[in-house]
Design a protein around this motif. Structure first.
Motif, short mmCIF file in Angstrom:
data_model
loop_
_atom_site.label_atom_id
_atom_site.label_comp_id
_atom_site.label_asym_id
_atom_site.label_seq_id
_atom_site.Cartn_x
_atom_site.Cartn_y
_atom_site.Cartn_z
N UNK A 53 -11.83 19.58 34.76
CA UNK A 53 -11.63 19.12 36.13
C UNK A 53 -12.81 18.25 36.56
N UNK A 54 -12.51 17.09 37.14
CA UNK A 54 -13.60 16.17 37.50
C UNK A 54 -14.53 16.73 38.58
N UNK A 55 -14.00 17.53 39.48
CA UNK A 55 -14.82 18.15 40.52
C UNK A 55 -15.22 19.54 40.02
N UNK A 56 -16.39 19.62 39.40
CA UNK A 56 -16.79 20.88 38.79
C UNK A 56 -17.13 21.94 39.84
N UNK A 57 -17.53 21.51 41.05
CA UNK A 57 -17.73 22.49 42.12
C UNK A 57 -16.42 23.22 42.43
#
Length: 750
Positions: free
Chosen positions: A504-508
């Motif tokens: 997932x590009x948004x690791x947060x």
């Protein structure tokens, strides 16, 4: 009329007042003091929550109507249960205009309607803007109404002649149908947060209060023991409203859904028992988490996500985003109240962003306003002169500008923090809870004791809670998450594997999902996928409610699928789940007993007397299997094992509730109890004036050493209501006291 405890039931078309009446015997056996009902007045057809009241003068027929109400009252009286009702003074539902008689009349007659003063409409801004149109088609004339697909709207008298087309007739109305996207920019009535289908009501007007509370007056006359007030922060004058309500119900137990920020106290001037308990929820959660793991958790979060931003910055970003997007219409209305002040709307929004708490209640909390003014000027020095010019008006409680800035501040806090920042900042999501403080992972036993003493001294009859219809995660999900700091290496391994394999590009956000998987365990994947979609839209980064990114949301569903189907990730998840389950149940039982026995009136949210794996609504409003609970309760005559059935939690709940109901004199004081020995830090203990609670914290660490050599000094002649053992008193080994359960509830022997 303060109840010993409450039990929250969600009354809806699928679970009516008749169904609630049938549960009275079970609730009485459980030990409940009062049945606590979600809103009962007529709501929008099909509404499961009831907070979109359309007609405040009648009990909703879909929820059982007057007949169901009488059945519930009769059953409650038969079983000696009080009744507490949730009421909604701030707004009315207008999604289906013809179902709301007052709103329909306002749309028909405009400012001349006899209900015009009910609604908080800016009549100076022109026709009422109704953002209901989509991208296709337009309104049509049908049977003397304007129609848009399933939507119906009335016509003003004399505004339609034969031969007129729909567009011409539309332009003669007291309203304008607009594209849905214009609502956040051009709305001309106050709404609940950013929901355009909930119109603000002017209960500050005595006649409006009387008209909208006529049925509430009847309920009080019927003997309702208590009232729960929804969202007082939206009101023009919360203090005045609560004073008027107290006159209406002088003997009722009244609590308000006031979310207190860390360090904030409920206004002492409010004539109510207290809040609905989010502050207590945060206190219980924090004491069960190890603050010593704060730094390692932060380091892991930064390592896996690359995020070094602090929570405070996420708060400001979230509040600024919603103030500049969702609440543009509110900013414009504020600016119209200060037409001669340059950049007034921008400056006033900056004040709302700067508030440290939801709002002030002028003249109460003037210091909060002054702080916000100073902070706004610090952040935006180019607006300092404008802020100074507006300051005197904002300090005047009678000035409409001051009133509306306070209302906006609460909405900006709720949407910008709870519904945005909480889904963006994911260091430890167990703390991202209503009334919580995500900047603080754990707390000390001493802090917990101090908070309970304050409640006993200041608001002993306030409600306490662990789960509500608005919590972001169910109590046992949070109890499981509390284990993660103690399983640092194992948690780190699973989180890294999940993030790396899903990509997932948004690791947060991926880290938030990984924690969600740990918190729930492998439940039905459809529920987790629905949660992931909602959480991502609330975060409003890659996707959002008004700009859905189908490809990104598909990737989220695939990430959940991968956790179930990828052999490597699933094996790591199963291993972590197995390691969490036992300590998580220990935390869950500790949290339950602490909340049920600490100062305040404890509420049990429907179904949470057994293990609960609920997530944010609507997941936490799923139907409850009360038949299973009643059957389990009927078979309990001794302490059951701590197993998948959840009977152990039911046993703890039953015995604590019964003791509070049967022996209230044992719960009139608060004295901390400390252990002596090597495992001292693992005990939370207190004496409530005869009833003694002992609970385990940090169970993973405790498992390495056990209770050996750790003792607690107890009075003579006690009986453990959970294990059934007699406790002679004096210096007592915790290894014996807590041999079967991680908690004990001691009271004088019968």
């Amino acid at each position: 009329m303060t109840p010993s405890s409450t039990y929250r039931l969600q009354i809806r078309p699928g679970f009516t007042l008749h169904d609630a009446a049938a549960l009275a015997g079970y609730l009485a056996e459980l030990g409940v003091g009062a049945v606590y009902l979600s809103p009962l007045l007529r709501a929008t057809s099909g509404s499961d929550h009831g907070y979109d009241t359309t007609d405040p003068t009648v009990i909703d027929p879909d929820r059982g109507g007057e007949e169901g109400w009488r059945a519930l009252l009769d059953a409650a009286r038969e079983h000696e249960l009080g009744v507490v009702v949730d009421i909604v003074p701030n707004h009315l539902g207008i999604a289906v205009p013809h179902e709301n008689p007052a709103w329909w009349d306002v749309l028909t007659h405009g400012r001349e309607s006899r209900y015009a003063d009910w609604f908080d409409v800016d009549w100076s801004a022109g026709p009422i803007i109704l953002p209901v149109l989509g991208d296709e088609g337009g309104p049509e004339l049908v049977d003397g109404e304007l129609r848009y697909f399933e939507h119906r709207f009335p016509l003003a008298p004399g505004s339609w002649a034969d031969g007129d087309d729909a567009a011409t007739v539309h332009d003669r109305q007291h309203y304008r149908l607009a594209h849905w996207s214009r609502g956040d920019h051009e709305l001309t009535y106050r709404r609940f947060f950013s929901i355009t289908t909930l119109a603000g009501v002017r209960v500050e007007d005595e006649q409006v209060f009387a008209a909208t509370h006529a049925k509430i007056t009847d309920l009080v006359a019927d003997g309702v023991a208590g009232l729960r007030i929804d969202h007082p922060d939206g009101l023009a004058d919360p203090t005045g409203y609560l004073e008027r309500l107290r006159r209406l119900a002088p003997d009722a137990w009244i609590v308000a859904e006031k979310i207190l920020e860390p360090g904030e106290e409920l206004p002492a001037e409010w004539p109510i028992a207290g809040s609905t308990g989010y502050d207590a929820l945060a206190e219980v959660d924090r004491v069960l988490r190890d603050q010593d793991h704060d730094a390692p958790l932060t380091e892991l979060y930064r390592e896996l996500t690359g995020d070094g931003t602090g929570f405070e910055e996420y708060v400001e970003r979230g509040k600024r985003m919603v103030a500049e997007t969702l609440f543009q219409a509110e900013r414009r209305r504020l600016a119209r109240l200060a037409p001669d002040v340059e950049r007034a709307g921008e400056a006033l929004a900056e004040i709302a962003i700067a508030y440290e708490v939801y709002r002030s209640y002028l003249p109460i909390g003037a210091d909060r306003l002054d702080w916000a003014l100073a902070e706004a000027a610090r952040r935006r020095p180019e607006l300092a002169e404008t802020l100074s010019t507006l300051g005197s008006r904002l300090r005047d409680p009678a000035d409409e500008l001051a009133v509306r800035v306070q209302q906006l501040a609460g909405a900006v806090m709720a949407k910008g923090v709870e519904d945005t920042a909480y889904y963006r900042y994911s260091r430890f999501v167990g703390g991202n809870e209503v009334g919580g403080d995500p900047a603080q992972v754990g707390g000390t036993v001493e802090e917990f004791h101090a908070a309970q003493r304050r409640r006993l001294d200041g608001s002993p009859d306030a409600m306490t809670a662990l789960s509500t219809h608005d919590t972001k995660r169910g109590e046992d999900v949070r109890a499981r998450l509390a284990v993660l700091p103690e399983l640092h290496d194992h948690w780190a391994g699973f989180a890294a594997a999940f993030l790396d394999r899903t990509g997932l590009p948004n690791r947060r956000f991926g880290y938030l999902l990984a924690q969600t998987l740990a918190g729930t365990g492998p439940i039905d994947r459809d529920r987790l996928q629905a949660y992931a979609e909602k959480a991502a839209r609330e975060a409003a980064e890659e996707t959002g409610w008004t700009r859905v990114d189908a490809a990104y949301e598909s990737a989220l569903r695939s990430a959940i699928d991968l956790a179930y189907d990828d052999p490597e990730v699933r094996a790591a998840w199963d291993l972590l789940d197995a390691m969490i389950t036992g300590p998580g149940r220990s935390n869950a039982l500790a949290a339950k007993l602490l909340q049920l026995t600490a100062p305040g009136v404890p509420d049990v949210y429907q179904g949470t007397e057994l293990w609960t794996d609920s997530l944010v609504d609507p997941d936490n409003r799923r139907p409850v299997d009360f038949g299973r609970r009643a059957s389990l309760l009927a078979g309990l005559d001794h302490a059951p094992p701590i197993d998948d059935s959840g009977a152990a939690k039911l046993w703890v709940t039953r015995n604590a509730l019964r003791l509070r109901r049967e022996a209230p004199e044992l719960f009139t004081d608060y004295r901390p109890l400390s252990a002596t020995g090597p495992a001292t830090r693992h005990l939370i203990g207190y004496d409530r004036g005869g009833a003694i609670t002992l609970a385990t914290r940090l169970p993973v660490g405790l498992a390495r050493t056990g209770w050996a050599g750790t003792t607690v000094d107890l009075p003579d002649g006690l009986h453990d209501r959970l294990s059934g053992r007699e406790v002679p008193g004096g210096r007592t080994e915790l290894a014996a006291l807590l041999a079967d359960y991680p908690v004990a509830l001691l009271a004088p022997a019968r």
